[in-house]
Design a protein around this motif. Structure first.
Motif, PDB file in Angstrom:
ATOM      1  N   ASP A 151      24.812  13.343 -10.249  1.00  0.00           N
ATOM      2  CA  ASP A 151      25.795  12.488 -11.145  1.00  0.00           C
ATOM      3  C   ASP A 151      26.064  11.057 -10.604  1.00  0.00           C
ATOM      4  O   ASP A 151      26.077  10.095 -11.252  1.00  0.00           O
ATOM      5  N   CYS A 152      26.603  10.979  -9.145  1.00  0.00           N
ATOM      6  CA  CYS A 152      26.912   9.932  -8.601  1.00  0.00           C
ATOM      7  C   CYS A 152      25.621   8.810  -8.862  1.00  0.00           C
ATOM      8  O   CYS A 152      25.542   7.879  -8.932  1.00  0.00           O
ATOM      9  N   ASN A 153      24.330   9.490  -8.301  1.00  0.00           N
ATOM     10  CA  ASN A 153      23.136   8.689  -8.524  1.00  0.00           C
ATOM     11  C   ASN A 153      22.827   8.089  -9.824  1.00  0.00           C
ATOM     12  O   ASN A 153      22.487   6.908 -10.145  1.00  0.00           O
ATOM     13  N   ASP A 154      23.277   8.971 -10.958  1.00  0.00           N
ATOM     14  CA  ASP A 154      23.063   8.393 -12.343  1.00  0.00           C
ATOM     15  C   ASP A 154      23.905   7.442 -12.543  1.00  0.00           C
ATOM     16  O   ASP A 154      23.476   6.539 -13.202  1.00  0.00           O
ATOM     17  N   VAL A 155      25.078   7.630 -12.252  1.00  0.00           N
ATOM     18  CA  VAL A 155      26.179   6.437 -12.532  1.00  0.00           C
ATOM     19  C   VAL A 155      25.690   5.369 -11.832  1.00  0.00           C
ATOM     20  O   VAL A 155      25.740   4.020 -12.223  1.00  0.00           O
ATOM     21  N   LEU A 156      25.218   5.253 -10.540  1.00  0.00           N
ATOM     22  CA  LEU A 156      24.702   4.018  -9.679  1.00  0.00           C
ATOM     23  C   LEU A 156      23.435   3.456 -10.503  1.00  0.00           C
ATOM     24  O   LEU A 156      23.390   2.136 -10.834  1.00  0.00           O
ATOM     25  N   LEU A 157      22.754   4.237 -11.161  1.00  0.00           N
ATOM     26  CA  LEU A 157      21.462   3.835 -11.648  1.00  0.00           C
ATOM     27  C   LEU A 157      22.138   2.882 -13.176  1.00  0.00           C
ATOM     28  O   LEU A 157      21.624   2.062 -13.627  1.00  0.00           O
ATOM     29  N   GLU A 158      22.934   3.932 -13.723  1.00  0.00           N
ATOM     30  CA  GLU A 158      23.427   3.194 -15.136  1.00  0.00           C
ATOM     31  C   GLU A 158      24.242   2.049 -14.963  1.00  0.00           C
ATOM     32  O   GLU A 158      24.226   1.150 -15.874  1.00  0.00           O
ATOM     33  N   ILE A 159      25.073   1.839 -14.101  1.00  0.00           N
ATOM     34  CA  ILE A 159      26.008   0.662 -13.854  1.00  0.00           C
ATOM     35  C   ILE A 159      24.998  -0.580 -13.361  1.00  0.00           C
ATOM     36  O   ILE A 159      25.461  -1.911 -13.927  1.00  0.00           O
ATOM     37  N   THR A 160      23.946  -0.348 -12.878  1.00  0.00           N
ATOM     38  CA  THR A 160      23.030  -1.472 -12.419  1.00  0.00           C
ATOM     39  C   THR A 160      21.894  -1.580 -13.707  1.00  0.00           C
ATOM     40  O   THR A 160      20.805  -2.321 -13.553  1.00  0.00           O
ATOM     41  N   ASN A 161      22.241  -1.099 -14.813  1.00  0.00           N
ATOM     42  CA  ASN A 161      21.541  -1.181 -16.004  1.00  0.00           C
ATOM     43  C   ASN A 161      20.157  -0.697 -15.551  1.00  0.00           C
ATOM     44  O   ASN A 161      19.067  -1.595 -15.861  1.00  0.00           O
ATOM     45  N   TYR A 162      19.646   0.412 -15.112  1.00  0.00           N
ATOM     46  CA  TYR A 162      18.425   0.831 -14.509  1.00  0.00           C
ATOM     47  C   TYR A 162      17.625  -0.158 -13.649  1.00  0.00           C
ATOM     48  O   TYR A 162      16.878  -0.728 -14.079  1.00  0.00           O
ATOM     49  N   HIS A 163      18.221  -0.376 -12.566  1.00  0.00           N
ATOM     50  CA  HIS A 163      17.718  -1.194 -11.356  1.00  0.00           C
ATOM     51  C   HIS A 163      17.460  -2.536 -12.024  1.00  0.00           C
ATOM     52  O   HIS A 163      16.631  -3.487 -11.572  1.00  0.00           O
ATOM     53  N   GLY A 164      18.391  -2.908 -12.777  1.00  0.00           N
ATOM     54  CA  GLY A 164      18.759  -4.531 -13.332  1.00  0.00           C
ATOM     55  C   GLY A 164      17.658  -4.822 -14.199  1.00  0.00           C
ATOM     56  O   GLY A 164      17.223  -5.722 -14.167  1.00  0.00           O
ATOM     57  N   MET A 165      17.158  -3.734 -14.954  1.00  0.00           N
ATOM     58  CA  MET A 165      16.004  -4.021 -15.890  1.00  0.00           C
ATOM     59  C   MET A 165      16.321  -5.353 -16.937  1.00  0.00           C
ATOM     60  O   MET A 165      15.432  -5.933 -17.467  1.00  0.00           O
ATOM     61  N   VAL A 166      17.692  -5.004 -17.485  1.00  0.00           N
ATOM     62  CA  VAL A 166      18.102  -6.106 -18.290  1.00  0.00           C
ATOM     63  C   VAL A 166      19.388  -6.357 -17.854  1.00  0.00           C
ATOM     64  O   VAL A 166      20.276  -5.548 -17.178  1.00  0.00           O
ATOM     65  N   MET A 167      19.854  -7.682 -17.715  1.00  0.00           N
ATOM     66  CA  MET A 167      21.231  -8.167 -17.456  1.00  0.00           C
ATOM     67  C   MET A 167      22.341  -7.450 -18.514  1.00  0.00           C
ATOM     68  O   MET A 167      22.123  -7.600 -19.592  1.00  0.00           O
ATOM     69  N   TRP A 168      23.551  -7.331 -17.935  1.00  0.00           N
ATOM     70  CA  TRP A 168      24.691  -6.934 -18.908  1.00  0.00           C
ATOM     71  C   TRP A 168      25.093  -8.114 -19.680  1.00  0.00           C
ATOM     72  O   TRP A 168      24.880  -9.273 -19.174  1.00  0.00           O
ATOM     73  N   ASN A 169      25.217  -7.897 -20.972  1.00  0.00           N
ATOM     74  CA  ASN A 169      26.125  -9.143 -21.597  1.00  0.00           C
ATOM     75  C   ASN A 169      27.365  -8.544 -22.141  1.00  0.00           C
ATOM     76  O   ASN A 169      27.569  -7.180 -22.016  1.00  0.00           O
ATOM     77  N   LYS A 170      28.262  -9.059 -22.941  1.00  0.00           N
ATOM     78  CA  LYS A 170      29.387  -8.677 -23.174  1.00  0.00           C
ATOM     79  C   LYS A 170      29.392  -7.352 -24.077  1.00  0.00           C
ATOM     80  O   LYS A 170      30.210  -6.242 -23.855  1.00  0.00           O
TER      81      LYS A 170
END
Ligand SMILES: N[C@@H](CCC(=O)N[C@@H](CS)C(=O)NCC(=O)O)C(=O)O
Length: 230
Positions: free
Chosen positions: A97-116
């Motif tokens: 679960d921790c590793n999934d959260v890390l992946l999700e908060i980085t939007n899957y290795h920064g594939m797409v940048m976050w917007n608002k």
């Protein structure tokens, strides 16, 4: 003679899980820059791994990659796994679960940048749900107001990982402290409790001089800072 070598970047993100664990058990380790292995030697080491962190265990003279596998290796070695079948399985589940959260908060290795919009949707949706998942798991198995641990009455690898996950997140992005308090108040308390364990506290104080409020690095961290106004 040291116990381990840890190859990682000068960032807390995944490395802090391992460092908190090693600090808690009093193991000695040397920090090496991930570039000593990654990417050129990734395929050449025994037990090759795609990306850092890599842990070298001097006792077995073996390398290990993949954060959850490294944590399980250490937990078994230092008896930080619950004994019952259910909670033993849950310890692994929490690491995943921790590793999934890390992946999700980085939007899957920064594939797409976050917007608002995408960030708000994640923050109020899956991130809040993840926090509740940890909270509910803890309350079902041992966490209480004022004490206890995620999976029982003694500390396990699950507590160290959970504190590394959420403690690092709220230290890097203090506005998220409120989200944690609201969705997972007992986890917020557990994080403080684990971070206050003397060897962990000393390690975090020392390392945060170097890391400052850094998190995962790269453009994805910049995009996180932008959407969080930090
Ligand atoms: N699933 C791997 C993920 C490893 C990973 O994404 N490592 C990051 C640093 S936290 C990296 O340097 N990645 C470079 C890459 O994947 O090429 C783990 O849990 O260890």
């Amino acid at each position: 003679m040291l116990d381990y070598k840890l190859y990682y970047w000068d960032l807390p993100f995944r490395g802090v899980f391992i460092e908190m664990f090693l600090a808690d058990v009093g193991a000695s380790y040397a920090l090496h820059d991930a570039s000593e292995i990654y990417p050129e030697r990734s395929l050449k080491i025994e037990n090759p791994g795609m990306a850092p962190p890599y842990l070298y265990d001097w006792k077995s003279k073996k390398y290990f990659a993949q954060l959850p596998a490294i944590m399980m290796h250490l937990a078994r070695e230092y008896d930080y796994l619950p004994k019952r079948a259910e909670t033993h399985t849950l310890a692994l589940k929490i690491l995943l679960d921790c590793n999934d959260v890390l992946l999700e908060i980085t939007n899957y290795h920064g594939m797409v940048m976050w917007n608002k919009n995408s960030w708000d949707e994640f923050r109020n949706g899956r991130l809040a749900d993840w926090m509740e998942i940890f909270e509910k798991t803890g309350l079902e198995h041992g966490l209480k107001a004022g004490g206890g641990y995620l999976l029982g009455t003694t500390i396990s690898v699950a507590d160290i990982a959970t504190a590394a996950l959420f403690g690092t997140m709220v230290y890097a992005f203090p506005v998220l402290e409120e989200d944690l308090q609201e969705n997972a108040p007992h986890i917020a308390q557990l994080v403080k409790h684990v971070e206050a364990r003397k060897p962990i506290q000393a390690m975090l104080e020392r390392r945060r001089v170097v890391w400052e409020r850094g998190y995962c690095g790269g453009q994805i961290e910049s995009s996180l800072r932008k959407v969080l106004g930090q």
